[in-house]
Design an enzyme around this catalytic site. Structure first.
Site, PDB file in Angstrom:
ATOM      1  N   LEU A 102       7.936  -0.096  -7.617  1.00 16.50           N
ATOM      2  CA  LEU A 102       9.263  -0.346  -7.333  1.00 16.50           C
ATOM      3  C   LEU A 102       9.607  -1.925  -7.734  1.00 16.50           C
ATOM      4  CD1 LEU A 102      10.193   2.113  -4.244  1.00 16.50           C
ATOM      5  CD2 LEU A 102      11.001   2.331  -6.871  1.00 16.50           C
TER       6      LEU A 102
ATOM      7  N   GLU B  98      14.247  12.220 -13.976  1.00 14.87           N
ATOM      8  CA  GLU B  98      13.085  12.660 -14.634  1.00 14.87           C
ATOM      9  C   GLU B  98      11.809  12.449 -14.150  1.00 14.87           C
ATOM     10  OE1 GLU B  98      12.919  15.116 -17.201  1.00 14.87           O
ATOM     11  OE2 GLU B  98      14.936  15.110 -18.090  1.00 14.87           O
TER      12      GLU B  98
ATOM     13  N   LYS C 111       4.610  22.302 -10.736  1.00 15.00           N
ATOM     14  CA  LYS C 111       6.095  21.941 -11.560  1.00 15.00           C
ATOM     15  C   LYS C 111       5.826  22.307 -12.987  1.00 15.00           C
ATOM     16  CE  LYS C 111       9.148  18.154 -12.556  1.00 15.00           C
ATOM     17  NZ  LYS C 111       9.349  16.674 -12.531  1.00 15.00           N
TER      18      LYS C 111
ATOM     19  N   THR D 224      10.070   9.704 -13.301  1.00 19.56           N
ATOM     20  CA  THR D 224       9.107   8.911 -14.100  1.00 19.56           C
ATOM     21  C   THR D 224       8.605   7.853 -13.550  1.00 19.56           C
ATOM     22  OG1 THR D 224      11.293   7.992 -14.877  1.00 19.56           O
ATOM     23  CG2 THR D 224      10.099   9.390 -16.417  1.00 19.56           C
TER      24      THR D 224
ATOM     25  N   GLY E 161       0.986  -1.133  -0.035  1.00 16.02           N
ATOM     26  CA  GLY E 161       0.175   0.002   0.162  1.00 16.02           C
ATOM     27  C   GLY E 161       0.980   1.452  -0.071  1.00 16.02           C
TER      28      GLY E 161
ATOM     29  N   ALA F 251       2.430   2.886  -5.271  1.00 10.85           N
ATOM     30  CA  ALA F 251       1.982   2.227  -6.290  1.00 10.85           C
ATOM     31  C   ALA F 251       0.598   1.241  -5.943  1.00 10.85           C
ATOM     32  CB  ALA F 251       2.890   1.156  -6.721  1.00 10.85           C
TER      33      ALA F 251
HETATM   34  P1  FAD Z   1       6.953   1.219  -1.523  1.00 14.05           P
HETATM   35  O1  FAD Z   1       6.619   2.779  -1.184  1.00 14.05           O
HETATM   36  O2  FAD Z   1       8.145   0.804  -0.831  1.00 14.05           O
HETATM   37  O3  FAD Z   1       5.554   0.274  -0.776  1.00 14.05           O
HETATM   38  C1  FAD Z   1       5.518  -0.865  -0.414  1.00 14.05           C
HETATM   39  C2  FAD Z   1       4.419  -1.263   0.112  1.00 14.05           C
HETATM   40  O4  FAD Z   1       4.458  -2.704   0.235  1.00 14.05           O
HETATM   41  C3  FAD Z   1       4.259  -0.748   1.420  1.00 14.05           C
HETATM   42  O5  FAD Z   1       2.778  -0.606   1.778  1.00 14.05           O
HETATM   43  C4  FAD Z   1       4.689  -2.326   2.427  1.00 14.05           C
HETATM   44  O6  FAD Z   1       4.069  -1.973   3.622  1.00 14.05           O
HETATM   45  C5  FAD Z   1       4.141  -3.090   1.371  1.00 14.05           C
HETATM   46  N1  FAD Z   1       4.921  -4.522   1.987  1.00 14.05           N
HETATM   47  C6  FAD Z   1       6.074  -4.762   1.689  1.00 14.05           C
HETATM   48  N2  FAD Z   1       6.333  -6.031   2.037  1.00 14.05           N
HETATM   49  C7  FAD Z   1       5.143  -6.530   2.403  1.00 14.05           C
HETATM   50  C8  FAD Z   1       4.678  -7.471   3.271  1.00 14.05           C
HETATM   51  N3  FAD Z   1       5.520  -8.741   3.407  1.00 14.05           N
HETATM   52  N4  FAD Z   1       3.630  -7.749   3.849  1.00 14.05           N
HETATM   53  C9  FAD Z   1       2.645  -6.603   3.719  1.00 14.05           C
HETATM   54  N5  FAD Z   1       2.990  -5.491   2.937  1.00 14.05           N
HETATM   55  C10 FAD Z   1       4.135  -5.451   2.530  1.00 14.05           C
HETATM   56  N6  FAD Z   1       8.971   8.680  -8.362  1.00 14.05           N
HETATM   57  C11 FAD Z   1       8.613   9.756  -8.859  1.00 14.05           C
HETATM   58  O7  FAD Z   1       7.801   9.500  -9.704  1.00 14.05           O
HETATM   59  N7  FAD Z   1       9.229  10.853  -8.692  1.00 14.05           N
HETATM   60  C12 FAD Z   1      10.122  11.202  -7.971  1.00 14.05           C
HETATM   61  O8  FAD Z   1      10.681  12.188  -7.611  1.00 14.05           O
HETATM   62  C13 FAD Z   1      10.827  10.069  -7.270  1.00 14.05           C
HETATM   63  N8  FAD Z   1      11.744   9.831  -6.474  1.00 14.05           N
HETATM   64  C14 FAD Z   1      12.482   8.834  -6.093  1.00 14.05           C
HETATM   65  C15 FAD Z   1      13.662   8.806  -5.278  1.00 14.05           C
HETATM   66  C16 FAD Z   1      14.260   7.805  -4.906  1.00 14.05           C
HETATM   67  C17 FAD Z   1      15.685   7.499  -4.040  1.00 14.05           C
HETATM   68  C18 FAD Z   1      13.664   6.517  -4.897  1.00 14.05           C
HETATM   69  C19 FAD Z   1      14.200   5.197  -4.216  1.00 14.05           C
HETATM   70  C20 FAD Z   1      12.259   6.315  -5.604  1.00 14.05           C
HETATM   71  C21 FAD Z   1      11.827   7.644  -6.360  1.00 14.05           C
HETATM   72  N9  FAD Z   1      10.730   7.485  -6.864  1.00 14.05           N
HETATM   73  C22 FAD Z   1      10.390   8.546  -7.519  1.00 14.05           C
HETATM   74  C23 FAD Z   1       9.912   6.367  -6.996  1.00 14.05           C
HETATM   75  C24 FAD Z   1       8.480   6.242  -6.214  1.00 14.05           C
HETATM   76  O9  FAD Z   1       9.071   6.691  -4.910  1.00 14.05           O
HETATM   77  C25 FAD Z   1       8.293   5.109  -6.193  1.00 14.05           C
HETATM   78  O10 FAD Z   1       7.840   4.728  -7.483  1.00 14.05           O
HETATM   79  C26 FAD Z   1       6.859   4.994  -5.392  1.00 14.05           C
HETATM   80  O11 FAD Z   1       6.775   5.509  -4.092  1.00 14.05           O
HETATM   81  C27 FAD Z   1       6.052   3.760  -5.347  1.00 14.05           C
HETATM   82  O12 FAD Z   1       6.940   2.857  -4.429  1.00 14.05           O
HETATM   83  P2  FAD Z   1       6.003   1.421  -4.162  1.00 14.05           P
HETATM   84  O13 FAD Z   1       4.552   1.482  -3.652  1.00 14.05           O
HETATM   85  O14 FAD Z   1       6.377   0.441  -5.423  1.00 14.05           O
HETATM   86  O15 FAD Z   1       7.071   0.927  -2.936  1.00 14.05           O
END
Ligand code: FAD
Length: 489
Positions: free
Chosen positions: A324, A333, A75, A335, A10, A13
């Site tokens: 991710l 950028e 932006k 993205t 959650g 993404a």
């Molecule tokens: P996360 O935020 O890591 O969420 C993972 C989820 O999975 C969490 O809710 C966690 O609790 C859950 N989870 C994991 N394992 C378990 C488990 N075993 N049981 C239950 N739940 C679990 N994107 C942009 O578009 N613009 C930006 O400027 C940008 N800057 C960034 C800078 C950095 C350094 C990084 C690393 C990324 C950046 N991104 C950026 C990318 C952006 O942060 C991610 O694309 C976005 O936050 C999506 O993350 P996520 O939801 O995939 O993962």
């Protein structure tokens, strides 16, 4: 039949996927999202691109409510500092630059104007760049300005949750301890939580972040590693107090082993230092970030590690990776959030109601890969086209071999000032040109269409474009003033 959709994770993404699926397909499917407060989210991802607005329109999001909830600012692009040479600056603005005709794009007319001594800078013909530099912004019904947002990532996930839950998404809090697969097909059948409860589903969306719990830890899908071209692999991040009015652009400031971002929100500034840990230690990065930020830090810097690349397949069996877990291209950028939105839109269009077919999966994966490669090339461009030789990191970037697809684009522009946007490619011609010029390419030649014009006529045409921008600019208020007024409305 595919009816039960389970979203694991959650973060941004997970909640983007949940909100979009329930809004578009709500009556046809059941959606459950599992997230673990104990694990938490990555908590970064604050700079976006204009496609965010298209996506918000699709979801019926009211812009002012979104701005308030996420303390967003506007932006207009990214200002790059020290990328080609130390001391250089250029702007990659959203929107279109100048005016093209079918035979030749605008840059050819501008180059001819410049040869004749009156072209000015390419960015003089971008409303977004001029407004960005002036710190001005406004939007209204029918406004032509192209923009995106700087947002608070955690608040954004909460905001989307606030849309998704009332619309029917079932949220379960808990840690997934096991992923149960069908013994014959390997398809995922259920997620088992630490509490012992099971969540069964037909289609699973892996939004577990870098853990990639389903797509990689369970299905061993494999990773295509792009770190030979994109070698930054870590970031330290910190939020700071605002020290002045929020400017309507992201800053990307190169340093000896990577770059640093500065993202102004309404109430604070997001900062991060991206680096390659072969050339800079974590301690050095932390110290450098703290020395370079210009407001009081609101907490101790956090360290994040990553690797550039993509999953071999975004969709494998009945698991689709988004966010991710599907791969990562560094945030230069902005993205990543866009890629989540595109992935969920693609799923909505290709939803496998009748069952998962190889043809659907193959097409989904081919489109995802093409898009990632396109973005990858665009990011590599910034590193490859550098004249910096002040550090081993930049020398390596400058000397690296690049993908043929990118080498061909660079050659086209270098030889003939030509650029293109292929079908389904996100970065437009204007983006490629702004970065290629900003990174120091001087095209050897260009289309001669403008030579068929009387020089006075060309001068007038270019001057009219600039006057049009100046007139629009004079009507825009300061960005900070507009944000405060608009988001309070
Ligand atoms: P996360 O935020 O890591 O969420 C993972 C989820 O999975 C969490 O809710 C966690 O609790 C859950 N989870 C994991 N394992 C378990 C488990 N075993 N049981 C239950 N739940 C679990 N994107 C942009 O578009 N613009 C930006 O400027 C940008 N800057 C960034 C800078 C950095 C350094 C990084 C690393 C990324 C950046 N991104 C950026 C990318 C952006 O942060 C991610 O694309 C976005 O936050 C999506 O993350 P996520 O939801 O995939 O993962």
């Amino acid at each position: 039949m595919v009816k039960r959709v389970v979203i694991a994770g959650g973060g941004t993404a997970g909640w983007i996927a949940a909100a979009a699926l329930v809004k578009q397909l709500g009556p046809l499917i059941d959606i459950t999202l599992v997230e673990s407060d104990e694990i938490g989210t990555v908590g970064v991802g604050e700079s976006t691109i204009p496609t965010t607005r298209t996506f918000h329109n699709l979801l019926g999001i009211y812009e002012q409510a979104f701005l308030r909830a996420t303390t967003s600012t506007f932006k207009l692009g990214i200002e790059f500092e020290n990328w080609n040479r130390i001391g250089d600056k250029y702007f990659h603005a959203f929107g279109t630059v100048g005016k093209s005709v079918w035979m030749a794009d605008f840059q050819h007319f501008w180059l001819e104007g410049r040869r004749q001594g009156f072209g000015g800078d390419y960015g003089d013909y971008s409303l977004e760049q001029q407004a960005g530099n002036a710190g001005k912004f406004a939007t209204a019904e029918g406004s032509k300005i192209s923009y995106a947002y700087h947002l608070d990532a955690s608040a954004y996930a909460k905001f989307l949750r606030g849309l998704a839950e009332p619309a029917g998404v079932k949220r379960i809090e808990g840690k997934i301890s096991r992923v149960l697969q069908n013994a014959e097909t390997g398809f995922v059948e259920a997620l088992e939580l630490e509490s012992g409860s099971r969540i069964e589903g037909d289609l699973f969306i892996d939004c577990t972040g870098f853990r990639a719990l389903l797509i990689e830890q369970t299905l061993k899908t494999g990773f295509v590693d792009w770190s030979e071209w994109l070698s930054t692999n870590a970031a330290v991040v910190v939020q700071t107090e605002s020290t002045g009015p929020a400017m309507p652009y992201t800053r990307a400031i190169a340093h000896e082993a990577g770059w640093r971002w500065r993202i102004p929100l309404q109430h604070r500034v997001g900062n991060g230092l991206v680096y390659c840990n072969e050339f800079m230690s974590d301690d050095e990065a932390r110290a450098k970030l703290l020395a370079d930020v210009d407001g009081k830090p609101l907490f101790d810097p956090r360290l994040l590690r990553f690797k550039a690349g993509t999953r071999q397949q975004a969709w494998n069996k009945n698991v689709i990776a988004m966010g991710l877990s599907s791969g990562f291209i560094e945030p230069l950028e902005s993205t990543s959030i866009h890629l989540i939105k595109i992935a969920v839109s693609r799923l909505i269009q290709a939803f496998p109601f009748g069952g998962i077919s190889d043809a659907t999966v193959t097409r989904f994966n081919a489109e995802s890969r093409k898009e990632m490669e396109h973005i990858r090339d665009f990011i590599i461009l910034h590193y490859k086209l550098t004249e910096r030789d002040d550090s081993p990191f930049w020398r390596r970037c400058r000397d690296m071999h690049i993908p043929d697809s990118l080498a061909q684009r660079i050659a086209l522009f270098r030889d003939n000032a030509a650029a293109y946007q292929g079908p389904d490619e996100m970065f437009r011609i204007d983006s490629w040109i702004m970065v290629m010029l900003g990174q120091g390419i001087e095209p050897a030649s260009y289309h001669q269409a403008a030579r068929m014009m009387d020089p006075a006529q060309l001068r007038q045409a270019l001057s009219d474009l600039k006057s049009g921008i100046a007139a629009e600019l004079s009507r825009l208020p300061p960005h900070q003033q507009f944000v405060e007024h608009y988001s309070a409305g």
